[in-house]
Scaffold this active site. Structure first.
Site, short mmCIF file in Angstrom:
data_model
loop_
_atom_site.label_atom_id
_atom_site.label_comp_id
_atom_site.label_asym_id
_atom_site.label_seq_id
_atom_site.Cartn_x
_atom_site.Cartn_y
_atom_site.Cartn_z
N SER A 552 -8.47 2.51 -0.72
CA SER A 552 -8.28 1.07 -0.84
C SER A 552 -9.65 0.40 -1.02
O SER A 552 -10.36 0.72 -1.96
CB SER A 552 -7.53 0.54 0.38
OG SER A 552 -7.00 -0.73 0.13
N ASP A 638 2.31 0.29 -5.85
CA ASP A 638 1.36 -0.33 -4.93
C ASP A 638 1.22 -1.82 -5.27
O ASP A 638 0.93 -2.17 -6.41
CB ASP A 638 0.01 0.37 -5.04
CG ASP A 638 -0.96 -0.01 -3.93
OD1 ASP A 638 -0.73 -1.03 -3.26
OD2 ASP A 638 -1.95 0.72 -3.75
N HIS A 672 1.40 1.56 -1.44
CA HIS A 672 -0.01 1.63 -1.05
C HIS A 672 -0.30 2.81 -0.11
O HIS A 672 -1.37 3.40 -0.16
CB HIS A 672 -0.43 0.32 -0.38
CG HIS A 672 -1.90 0.15 -0.22
ND1 HIS A 672 -2.76 0.06 -1.29
CD2 HIS A 672 -2.67 0.04 0.89
CE1 HIS A 672 -4.00 -0.11 -0.84
NE2 HIS A 672 -3.96 -0.13 0.47
#
Length: 698
Positions: A552, A638, A672
């Site tokens: 991320s 995501d 995600h």
């Protein structure tokens, strides 16, 4: 340059101009998720990945079996008491998802946890395996029981896009109610009488901006909009205090908070603002009998704890004043005591505030509260501790979660009267794991500006030096990557690897200032800190081949250090990586962009921010030089870091750079967090670890 299938040639570049700067983006076409050519390209990439890593299949299976073999597959969590019930979850061998359960409670001592079977009187609340069915992805967004324990609100997601459907269940009959609400966000809160449920919805930019009130037995289209946040920088959320006396609705940006409260007995009433928002001031509120506790940073960089009367919650009287060396993280209030979770010297800690027993029913003075306060001590040099599973307001025990890099996750009850820790459970690690075979310690790297950057390291005691090393980093949002245990990591350590965490600026490990020095126009400190950590590990003789890993915003870190110092790394694993940062933060129509301006700056309206971000954004700075092998992992659904960021990055690496190989793995049915089932997640981790092992031993 690396040879590989190029992006589909028929596609054309895009051109944009900002602040007089014209940029050509030859891979912008990959942003169109609905274009069949985009999907075909991602599938081609997955086929190429399979081809390039087929020789790792045996090692991948071996690592998967190691993870599986060290995990007690049929297990129970330690029950937590709420009212008349003990709540817990359990897993069963061969099943992907957990099962949420409860049993009747009697006192503060939890029932004995065993690894097999069920507890006497067990009631199943949610069976994730039944709910998931044959779906490729499944996730629960909220699970909330009414104060009287009779009803359950829960929400489900079957795509990974974090848009949930809210459902209600009668726990006395086991039947689902007819009420169903689609398109809700995480979380929610019940009224005190269990007739009303509050939930949030998101806007087109995936920002939770509305709070709705649903009355059971009515249609969803009759739900009442309680609050709408018009400022695009702010999220909203709602919860019920532990005392069940107040509904608390918070609106917050990255740097500012505003809280509203409502008597939970009056769900149709009007929420009252605690204090109007002031840019840069963050605060949260906790109810404690005849007072509120308020944790805030007004003129207190590392936060201050204050008290406030119930009839004037905006009147704050300092209780624990600001300290330069201690970051106050959260306050938990109970009937007879309060608990402060804090951070000092890069480690977390717990402070207990017992309420004086002879206060005559009024608020005890600051001096009397502080005179009785004390901190709990822990023996290891590196560890992470936090309050965990404390839903009951009236209790003489505090539930804690504890772990270190060699101690598996452990659940303790702290007996407030005896002042002693009671170990309730330590996660079993099968296969003969002995903590004494491993060691953990802290090193300090020196950054370019002289700042000392902490590094947490774990390895086997018998590992040779220098050792191949995985260096992990994050460094954003004041998120701390604390020393913790990982079963999967043992597959590295037992092969002679070391594992290290670079606690770089932008995270919160060393307090709020540590965060401030790694954001906005000081963001590049995050990247140079990480490179300094890698160089320190090599110079001090701990490491030779270093594989960098992050996800991320930590994936942004991976992309940036690959550009900054590619020669320092034998490989880079970037998971759901935020590598196209400038293009994303320039586009306010994308999910989360406006909210993120407080973290990264606003390059759309500020030329200096634009120039600064362009200096470090990984996609913008891919150069014609030799890069290490790179594995980028992303998910099609995501909503936080869109799949096209790593897809574009890998395409540009292939077209521009030497070295590699540069590989892209796209989960076509996940979000995600990647694959949702635990066995699927283990297989994905085994794949990444097998790639890392090859990079570290070549």
């Amino acid at each position: 340059m690396s040879s590989h299938i190029p992006p589909l040639a028929k596609k054309v570049s895009s051109e944009r101009t900002h602040h007089g700067d014209t940029v050509i983006d030859e891979y912008a076409w990959l942003t169109d998720k609905e274009d069949p050519d985009t999907i075909a390209y991602l599938q081609q990439e997955n086929e190429y990945l399979k081809q390039e890593t087929s020789h790792l299949e045996e090692l991948q299976e071996q690592v998967f079996q190691e993870i599986k073999g060290r995990t007690q597959e049929t297990d129970l969590s330690v029950p937590s008491r709420k009212g008349a019930w003990w709540y817990f979850s359990r897993t069963q061998e061969g099943k992907q998802y957990g099962i949420s359960c409860r049993v009747p409670a009697d006192g503060d001592t939890p029932p004995v946890v065993t690894a097999d079977g069920t507890l006497p009187g067990e009631q199943v609340l949610l069976d994730g395996n039944e709910l998931a069915g044959d779906s490729e992805f499944f996730s629960v967004g909220t699970s909330a029981v009414t104060p009287d324990g009779k009803l359950l609100a829960y929400s489900t997601d079957y795509k990974g896009d974090e848009r949930f459907t809210l459902t209600f269940k009668d726990l006395e009959t086991g039947e689902k109610l007819s009420d169903e609400i689609v398109g809700v966000f995480y979380g929610g809160a019940w009224s005190a009488d269990g007739t009303t449920f509050f939930y949030t919805r998101v806007d087109d930019a995936w920002r939770p901006f509305q709070v709705y009130r649903h009355t059971l037995g009515t249609a969803a289209d009759e739900d009442v909009l309680v609050y709408e946040e018009s400022d695009e920088r702010f999220w909203v959320g709602i919860g019920l205090t532990r005392s069940e006396k107040y509904l608390v609705m918070g609106a917050g940006s990255k740097i500012t908070s505003e809280v509203r409260i409502l008597d939970a007995e009056n769900p149709a009433g009007e929420f009252t603002v605690v204090r109007r928002r002031v840019t840069g001031v963050e605060y949260g509120i906790e109810h404690a009998g005849d007072r509120f506790f308020v944790l805030h940073n007004e003129n207190a960089e590392n936060f201050e704890l204050a008290t406030a009367p119930l009839d004037d919650p905006g009147a704050w009287t300092p209780l624990i004043e600001h300290r330069e060396d201690t970051r106050l993280l959260e306050i938990d209030a109970f009937a007879t005591h309060a608990v402060v979770h804090f951070r000092r010297s890069g480690l977390t800690g717990i402070r207990i505030l017992p309420y004086p027993q002879d206060n005559g029913g009024g608020q005890p003075s600051r001096s009397r509260l502080l005179a009785s306060a004390y901190e709990i001590e822990f023996p290891e040099p590196l560890y992470d501790v936090a309050p965990a599973g404390n839903p009951e307001f009236t209790t003489e025990r505090l539930r804690l979660g504890y772990t270190s890099m060699i101690t598996p996750p452990s659940v303790y009850d702290y007996d407030l009267e005896a002042r002693e820790l009671i170990l309730l459970k330590q996660r079993p690690v099968l296969g003969g794991y002995e903590p004494s075979d491993y060691e953990q310690f802290r090193e300090w790297a020196t950054a370019e500006d002289g700042t000392k950057v902490p590094i947490s390291i774990v390895k086997r005691k018998d590992a040779t030096k220098p050792a191949p090393t995985v260096l992990y980093g994050y460094g954003s949002y004041e998120t701390s990557i604390d020393p913790s245990f990982s079963v999967a990591r043992l597959s590295l350590l037992d092969r002679g690897f070391a594992f290290a965490i670079a606690h770089v600026r932008g995270g919160g490990e060393m307090g709020r200032r540590w965060y401030e020095e790694g954001k906005l126009t000081r963001k590049q400190n995050t990247f140079t800190d990480f490179v300094a950590a890698a160089r320190h590990l090599k110079a001090s003789g701990w490491s030779d081949r270093i594989i960098a890993r992050g996800g991320s915003a930590g994936g942004l870190l991976m992309g940036a250090v690959a550009n900054l110092a590619p020669e320092e790394f034998a490989g880079v694993v970037a998971e759901v990586p935020f590598v196209d940062a400038l293009n994303t933060i320039l586009d306010p129509s994308l999910p989360l962009t406006v909210i993120e301006w407080d973290e990264w700056g606003d390059p759309l309206h500020n030329a200096d921010v634009y120039a600064y971000m362009k200096e470090y954004s990984p996609y913008e700075n891919v150069a014609a030089r030799t890069y290490p092998p790179i594995l980028a992992i992303t998910s099609l659904n995501d909503t936080r870091v869109l799949y096209h960021e790593p897809a574009k990055w890998v395409a540009r690496l292939r077209a521009t750079a030497d070295g590699g190989p540069f590989l892209l793995k796209t989960e076509m049915g996940a979000g995600h967090g990647g694959r949702s089932g635990r066995y699927d997640a283990w297989k994905e981790e085994a794949f990444a670890l097998s790639w890392i092992i090859e990079r570290g031993t070549k």
